[in-house]
Scaffold this active site. Structure first.
Site, PDB file in Angstrom:
ATOM      1  N   TYR A 245       0.848  -1.204   0.000  1.00  0.00           N
ATOM      2  CA  TYR A 245       0.000   0.000   0.000  1.00  0.00           C
ATOM      3  C   TYR A 245       0.878   1.247   0.000  1.00  0.00           C
ATOM      4  O   TYR A 245       1.661   1.448   0.915  1.00  0.00           O
ATOM      5  CB  TYR A 245      -0.902   0.035   1.234  1.00  0.00           C
ATOM      6  CG  TYR A 245      -1.879  -1.103   1.370  1.00  0.00           C
ATOM      7  CD1 TYR A 245      -2.168  -1.973   0.314  1.00  0.00           C
ATOM      8  CD2 TYR A 245      -2.534  -1.336   2.592  1.00  0.00           C
ATOM      9  CE1 TYR A 245      -3.067  -3.007   0.473  1.00  0.00           C
ATOM     10  CE2 TYR A 245      -3.446  -2.378   2.744  1.00  0.00           C
ATOM     11  CZ  TYR A 245      -3.695  -3.213   1.689  1.00  0.00           C
ATOM     12  OH  TYR A 245      -4.593  -4.250   1.849  1.00  0.00           O
ATOM     13  N   SER A 246       0.824   2.145  -0.981  1.00  0.00           N
ATOM     14  CA  SER A 246      -0.035   2.072  -2.158  1.00  0.00           C
ATOM     15  C   SER A 246       0.839   2.231  -3.410  1.00  0.00           C
ATOM     16  O   SER A 246       0.902   3.283  -4.028  1.00  0.00           O
ATOM     17  CB  SER A 246      -1.082   3.156  -2.095  1.00  0.00           C
ATOM     18  OG  SER A 246      -0.436   4.404  -1.778  1.00  0.00           O
TER      19      SER A 246
END
Length: 313
Positions: free
Chosen positions: A51-52
């Site tokens: 992420y991300s």
């Protein structure tokens, strides 16, 4: 608070998804959401090293970094349970032993901690023998870097095989499972996987609990906003068919009975399903978070659960 399966951890009945931190929520916005979640009693936050990485300008690790900075600023690491994942970060792909050992140290550094409460295999890497993956995870548990193990996106046969290997070889076993599951996406979890989780006493923390935002009720016929820049808007709108409208109508009726938002009901429905410990849901603002938190205090009646089951078949 409620026990998280066999882990010995007690958790608030909502897990906060950290996928938005460093993506659709900047550092200040993320801190505001995290503060509100903790103030409400929330204590389990889900993130991943990936992420991300998909966002322009990002390379992965942004969510973990923000979480680490927040815990350091608030001095609350001892009261917060952190779950993160390995296998999908472009720079650290897969579940080989070497990658797991390297990735966990990267995550610990970004999170500014010496241990993870839950460490997930982010997906089932079938290019690596399960025994190798499980052996590496077991070493992390024995070293004190990881307390409990989780499996995300595993099928029932593969999860069952992994559990059998752990039991046979005396390795730490998966105790938490993270499948995609919500009122609109029921086939992945229900059936063999749910039966296995119940039988093996595994705690289930489903992701996409609100079907990419569709189950907030935001996306309805005639309300499509061409200026809506939400990264998940297209995914949410794909549920706008006869079945989706039927689910929204039933959610509206149940929500009106309890005077709560439809998102609250959708998450409460998840908590009523077999082996579900808490749904995972994310919020970009404290205002969005309020509807999610309300689900922790809502218990649907058996009749309401049955109505929602029927609407979403």
């Amino acid at each position: 608070m409620a026990p998280l399966g066999t882990t010995g951890l007690d958790i608030y009945p909502l897990c906060l998804g950290g996928n938005v931190f460093g993506w659709t929520a900047d550092r200040e916005q993320s801190f505001a959401v995290l503060d509100a979640f903790a103030a409400a009693g929330g204590n389990l936050i889900d993130t991943a090293d990936a992420y991300s990485a998909w966002a322009p300008g990002n390379s992965g690790g942004e969510s973990e970094t923000i979480l680490g900075e927040w815990m350091a600023a608030r001095g609350n690491r001892d009261t917060i349970h952190i779950a993160t994942k390995v296998a999908k970060l472009p720079a650290r792909p897969g579940l080989s032993a070497a990658n797991i050992h390297a990735a966990v140290d990267d995550s610990l550094r970004r999170l500014r901690t010496d241990h993870l409460d839950i460490y997930y295999a982010h997906h089932d890497d079938q290019t690596v023998p399960l025994a190798e993956t499980l052996g590496a995870f077991d070493e992390l548990v024995r070293a004190g870097k990881v307390r409990h193990l989780g499996a995300s996106q595993y099928t029932a046969p593969r999860l069952g095989e992994a559990l059998a290997i752990s039991d046979r070889e005396g390795l730490a076993r998966y105790e938490v499972v993270q499948p995609q599951y919500n009122l609109m996406d029921r086939t992945v979890y229900e059936g063999d996987l749910a039966d296995l989780c119940v039988r093996e006493k595994l705690a289930v923390l489903p992701y996409y609990g609100l079907a990419m935002g569709f189950l907030t009720g935001k996306y309805r016929p005639g309300t499509t906003d061409p200026t809506d820049a939400s990264p998940r808007a297209a995914g949410a709108r794909r549920y706008l068919d006869a079945r989706g409208l039927q689910v929204l109508s039933t959610l509206d009726e149940v929500a009106a009975i309890h005077s709560v938002p439809v998102a609250t009901v959708a998450l409460a429905w998840l908590r009523a399903q077999p082996a579900i410990a808490a749904p995972i849901a994310s919020a970009r603002t404290p205002h969005q978070l309020s509807a999610l938190l309300a689900s922790a205090d809502l218990t649907l009646t058996p009749t309401e659960v049955t109505r929602l089951n029927a609407a979403s078949q």
